[in-house]
Write a protein that holds these residues in place. Structure first.
Motif, PDB file in Angstrom:
ATOM      1  N   VAL A   1     -12.266  55.215  64.091  1.00 33.29           N
ATOM      2  CA  VAL A   1     -12.075  56.413  65.511  1.00 33.29           C
ATOM      3  C   VAL A   1     -13.658  55.927  65.637  1.00 33.29           C
ATOM      4  CG1 VAL A   1     -11.791  58.451  66.224  1.00 33.29           C
ATOM      5  CG2 VAL A   1      -9.994  57.864  64.449  1.00 33.29           C
ATOM      6  N   SER A   2     -14.644  56.481  65.392  1.00 34.95           N
ATOM      7  CA  SER A   2     -15.743  56.007  66.072  1.00 34.95           C
ATOM      8  C   SER A   2     -15.846  54.891  66.544  1.00 34.95           C
ATOM      9  CB  SER A   2     -17.294  56.500  64.978  1.00 34.95           C
ATOM     10  OG  SER A   2     -17.495  55.280  64.446  1.00 34.95           O
ATOM     11  N   CYS A   3     -14.767  53.743  66.727  1.00 31.23           N
ATOM     12  CA  CYS A   3     -15.229  52.268  66.737  1.00 31.23           C
ATOM     13  C   CYS A   3     -13.989  51.805  68.177  1.00 31.23           C
ATOM     14  CB  CYS A   3     -14.628  51.379  65.727  1.00 31.23           C
ATOM     15  SG  CYS A   3     -16.549  51.028  65.340  1.00 31.23           S
ATOM     16  N   GLY A   4     -13.217  52.923  68.466  1.00 35.10           N
ATOM     17  CA  GLY A   4     -12.583  52.972  68.968  1.00 35.10           C
ATOM     18  C   GLY A   4     -10.379  52.720  68.485  1.00 35.10           C
ATOM     19  N   TYR A   5     -10.702  52.359  66.584  1.00 33.18           N
ATOM     20  CA  TYR A   5      -9.364  51.813  66.351  1.00 33.18           C
ATOM     21  C   TYR A   5      -8.987  53.457  66.524  1.00 33.18           C
ATOM     22  CZ  TYR A   5     -11.180  47.984  65.634  1.00 33.18           C
ATOM     23  OH  TYR A   5     -11.681  46.912  66.197  1.00 33.18           O
ATOM     24  N   MET A   6      -7.294  53.822  66.368  1.00 26.79           N
ATOM     25  CA  MET A   6      -6.108  54.518  66.369  1.00 26.79           C
ATOM     26  C   MET A   6      -5.441  54.397  65.542  1.00 26.79           C
ATOM     27  SD  MET A   6      -7.597  56.005  68.909  1.00 26.79           S
ATOM     28  CE  MET A   6      -6.496  57.156  70.426  1.00 26.79           C
ATOM     29  N   PRO A   7      -5.239  55.905  65.005  1.00 28.52           N
ATOM     30  CA  PRO A   7      -4.236  55.437  63.696  1.00 28.52           C
ATOM     31  C   PRO A   7      -2.384  55.228  64.343  1.00 28.52           C
ATOM     32  CG  PRO A   7      -4.711  57.675  64.939  1.00 28.52           C
ATOM     33  CD  PRO A   7      -5.405  56.634  65.474  1.00 28.52           C
TER      34      PRO A   7
END
Lengths: 434, 434
Positions: free
Chosen positions: B33-39
């Motif tokens: 999430v800290s790198c913009g990857y979303m669940p």
């Protein structure tokens, strides 16, 4: 070409929805852990006889069951309670009692998909087993409230009854087989008083039915309800004494506004033996109970000669989230989108962009680099779609002059900053405001 | 009675293990999430043709496939990549590109259960799709390192190769069908140089094989490896230029000690087209790659006329945790046990115990009340089994005198405290020390 599609009753979750689901699950997990409830995991697939041993025909019809490669008769779990019972029996030597566990995961039922019912859905179960104490009854009831508070929902009512009290009432009124009556009364909320009386035709006289329903209806206050139940059962009935004790502790803790005594709550399932409860959102009672459970005498009876008593509750995550969405409570729960998009102004500056992104992340700022050197408009439009509040602009000019341009995409304000420290503190300040 | 048992290749996780697993997963999720990857989430069960469309015979033999109640041909997912492809094709109208997603969940394969292989295991996938940029290659490589750092593992080597470079090398050496050679070289680590040469009998002369292996072996330094590959492919080969650019950026970021260029990494799968990579724990290279992946040209080809290029990696959680356990890294990761056990000295004091527990939890102290008024010894023994460091003792005497007794169960020290504030600050101070 294969048509991309999913099975009826199954769902994909896009990032916006899944972020909310994960956020809620994380808060529940933290709450469970804060009260000593530990995570366990069990397989999705089990031997069919292990899962279905105790279940009646309805469950069996719904369960996903098949032969695996080794010809084993296997099934996908349809709840988390049966696997928990199997788990406790199988690992009794490795575990200690009392044992508190939580388990949040998917279960599968091939049932009718009408009215918001899904074939794959998430259950959140928490139980304490190996104790028959009042303290553990109170603990589960407190944990239910604490769980709802953790997800921002204070306006709930937890309805409490006691199976033993209800049986005593029925027996005092001359009914010796309580199960069919309990099952009918369980539908009171859905089918109303007349509906229940109709269901009980042939089981009990209309006058007795009226009497049962009168006795099992709530009075103006829990104290009055308890007093009437006590009158019918007798003051020294151990079940009513237990229910009274629970109520008194909750009242002493200043929580009587959260709970109520509602003797019409029976929970359909045969295996509850003590207190039972259901939870309603005060603003949306119509969606039904969002957290239910109760005390059971013997969890592991199917698998072991031991007796393990316990009490537990289960939150239906899908119904709960549907309710919270309707109430507008989930809107603030989307915390996963990045704080900052670093625009790509020049391929040459990639090392600078990625180094800056890593520095921001080290400072707890969620950051990403737009991966292609595309037009401004396209990069901004991406930020908008992903709901990213800030853009960082560093082109060759900025790099030469040592400047960092920060654009607030909500207010359209632009800041010219001369160090990473300035950038970090500005983003953190603005982030906390939003 | 039914024997409590689980299927071969499936596992229960007891609290100690499951706490560690959840801890690792949580750290990975925060990093993604800290790198913009979303669940995102997709169903466990899908139409069999959707899941199996692209796969060869081996996958099909392993997959759990059956007819559901509606006679549909369904299967349990065997990885998270195929569902992701289906997801991207199906929701293209609702999504934006570039799209970053992560997905951590169970997958199912009815394969041989020897050598630490399980039939139910967890994959952690992260991908960025909709971009063919160098920046996204670098991003995934950085995110891999960041993920390992987040779980306390810095001592890794990420081996990078490029499928296009390898193919160019093979073609320069006169081999036009690279696939069988790639598959053989992929086993270099496992079966050794002679093994590979033996596998290639009939496909290429021994002298050519030797030459291939010489060219695809690492030199003393990544720079030398790159220089030799460049010599064979030609300096203006776009693939080698890409690999060089990636290496240069990683070096400029000061990370050349984490990565290396290893052209013998090929990844068996047909669908990789660009950079490929594998990650080894430097202290345990023998367990194999703990995070692998690469760039692919066309994710959704099976379901759509569109072309979506992307790059992604996958962490094999089970192998990783086995490795971390062997290295002793998981020992500190059991953060879920309670900080405090409030002993039950008197049933009368239950409201006091539960109120105190709630106050402690409000102060971020994990607390539980022992549910039964049992002997001291039994309550202490429970605390020991559950690894609870502090016990709180309040009996009738303490209640009367307004005292709280706190016992440190590790040091056996006992403190007599006169307020909840004192208690809270002492527990927090000691907790941070431990």
């Amino acid at each position: 070409m294969i048509e991309p599609r999913i099975l009826k009753g199954f769902r994909d979750f896009l990032p916006e929805q899944q972020s909310i689901r994960k956020n809620i699950i994380r808060r529940l997990e933290e709450t469970f852990v804060s009260c000593g409830y530990m995570p366990i995991d069990t397989p999705v697939l089990e031997y069919a006889d292990v899962l279905l041993g105790k279940s009646g025909g309805d469950t069996e019809k719904q369960v996903y069951r098949f032969s695996d490669h080794g010809g084993r008769d296997v099934a996908m779990r349809f709840d988390l309670t049966v696997p928990f019972a199997r788990f406790m029996a199988q690992h009794s030597n490795e575990l200690y009692l009392p044992f508190r566990r939580y388990h949040i995961d998917k279960v599968f039922r091939g049932e009718n998909t009408q009215k918001g019912r899904y074939r794959e859905f998430v259950q959140c179960d928490f139980d304490i087993v190996g104790t028959d104490s009042v303290s553990s009854d109170v603990e589960i009831l407190l944990l239910m409230y604490r769980s709802f508070k953790a997800i921002g929902v204070e306006d709930i009512t937890i309805n409490i009854a006691h199976r033993g009290v209800t049986s005593s009432v029925l027996s005092a009124l001359g009914l010796d087989d309580p199960m069919p009556v309990l099952r009918a009364i369980d539908k009171l909320f859905k089918i109303g008083r007349e509906g229940v009386i109709k269901e009980l035709e042939g089981i009990a006289d209309k006058s007795i039915c009226e009497k049962i329903l009168d006795t099992l209806t709530m009075e103006d206050s829990p104290e009055k309800t308890l007093a009437r139940l006590s009158d019918v059962c007798g003051k020294d009935n151990p079940h009513i004494m237990r229910l009274l004790r629970i109520w008194n502790i909750l009242s002493e803790l200043g929580l009587s506004h959260v709970y109520t005594i509602n003797p019409s709550i029976t929970r359909g399932l045969d295996y509850y033996t003590g207190v039972v409860f259901e939870t309603f959102l005060n603003k949306l009672p119509g969606i039904g109970s969002v957290c239910s459970g109760g005390r059971y005498d013997n969890l592991v009876g199917l698998y072991s000669k031991e007796n393990i008593t316990g009490i537990g509750a289960s939150i239906g995550l899908d119904r709960l989230i549907a309710g919270l969405t309707e109430l507008g409570i989930t809107e603030d729960m989307q915390g996963d989108n990045p704080d900052v998009l670093i625009l790509c102004m020049s391929e040459e500056l990639l090392p600078l962009y990625h180094r800056l992104a890593e520095t921001l992340r080290d400072n707890k700022i969620k950051a990403e680099v737009y991966p292609d050197n595309k037009r401004f408009k396209q990069q901004f439009s991406y930020a908008e779609k992903k709901n990213i509040p800030f853009a960082i602009i560093i082109g060759e000019d900025e790099q030469k002059s040592g400047k960092i341009e920060l654009k607030d995409l909500t207010t359209r304000e632009q800041y010219s900053l001369s160090s990473e420290e300035e950038l970090i503190s500005l983003v953190i300040r603005n982030k906390n405001k939003k």
